[in-house]
Scaffold this motif. Sequence first.
Motif, PDB file in Angstrom:
ATOM      1  N   GLU A  11      -2.504  47.495 -44.781  1.00 43.29           N
ATOM      2  CA  GLU A  11      -3.510  46.975 -45.475  1.00 43.29           C
ATOM      3  C   GLU A  11      -3.282  45.604 -46.090  1.00 43.29           C
ATOM      4  OE1 GLU A  11      -4.348  48.642 -49.288  1.00 43.29           O
ATOM      5  OE2 GLU A  11      -2.349  49.893 -49.505  1.00 43.29           O
ATOM      6  N   GLU A  53      -4.343  36.228 -38.892  1.00 43.98           N
ATOM      7  CA  GLU A  53      -5.484  35.939 -39.456  1.00 43.98           C
ATOM      8  C   GLU A  53      -6.492  35.337 -38.277  1.00 43.98           C
ATOM      9  OE1 GLU A  53      -4.497  32.230 -41.767  1.00 43.98           O
ATOM     10  OE2 GLU A  53      -3.333  33.386 -43.456  1.00 43.98           O
ATOM     11  N   ARG A  66     -10.354  43.668 -44.194  1.00 41.07           N
ATOM     12  CA  ARG A  66      -9.550  42.547 -43.707  1.00 41.07           C
ATOM     13  C   ARG A  66      -9.100  42.952 -42.025  1.00 41.07           C
ATOM     14  NH1 ARG A  66      -7.755  43.399 -48.986  1.00 41.07           N
ATOM     15  NH2 ARG A  66      -6.411  45.139 -48.793  1.00 41.07           N
TER      16      ARG A  66
END
Length: 260
Positions: free
Chosen positions: A105, A110, A135
């Motif tokens: 998590e 990115e 995310r």
Amino acid sequence: MIDGSRQWRKQRISDAFGAAAARYEDHAGPQRLAAGLVADLAQRQKPHGVERILEIGCGTGFLTRDVQARWPGAELVVTDLSPGMLAKAASGGLVAGRFLTMDGEAPIFEGPWFDLILSSLTFQWFDDLPGAIARLAGLLRPGGSLIFSTMGQGSFAQWRAAHAACGVTSGVPDYPTLAALRAMLAGYDDAFAFDETVALDGVGARALLAHLKGIGAVVPGEGRQPLDVGTLRRVMAAYDAGGGCDSYALLLGRITRTKF
């Protein structure tokens, strides 16, 4: 930022699963089945054009090995919170991939990078499930999919009922309902969720506890405390009196990033 108590709990989870790594596959029938469901969904969703795959919470490698066989040409990044589980999945030379110790998590990646992000029976350990899903979905390339299985509210219903009959609260975490998971996914353009029930092998409280210990699922839900010996015996007796059978209520979800 993860506070100290949550970081300590994460370390307990990592240690418990690492300690169980050597014997995990002897006790993990539902985990094996859940991994197969995730892999089947992923292949139906994206059988071709898969260059990079991220796995969250590999355990000893049920899903990892299946993914390698289905997409042998893809770059595979395999992660787990537990270094012990990660080492077990990487052993034997059965999988060619990059293995990283990582909290699923809090991914270290990115931007859109992966064609598939797959996870089986890991999300139930997350502190912030909606945030984690967001995310991870953000790491998908256009047309890529996040596909996962996790635990649903109906899991271990008989074990919870035995606790209630004894006037105590089970250490089993509070898992989401199917409706709650669907609500989490409702904001995505292309997403769905469904459920499956998987009965546990073995009858009786001793068999259930052996299963949970064998897979390393021994850390109680946040804010819960282990029972003392006398209370545990009463709960075990109530569970056995009620038939001593239980099941996993699996929730499966898929998010696909629409092309643009």
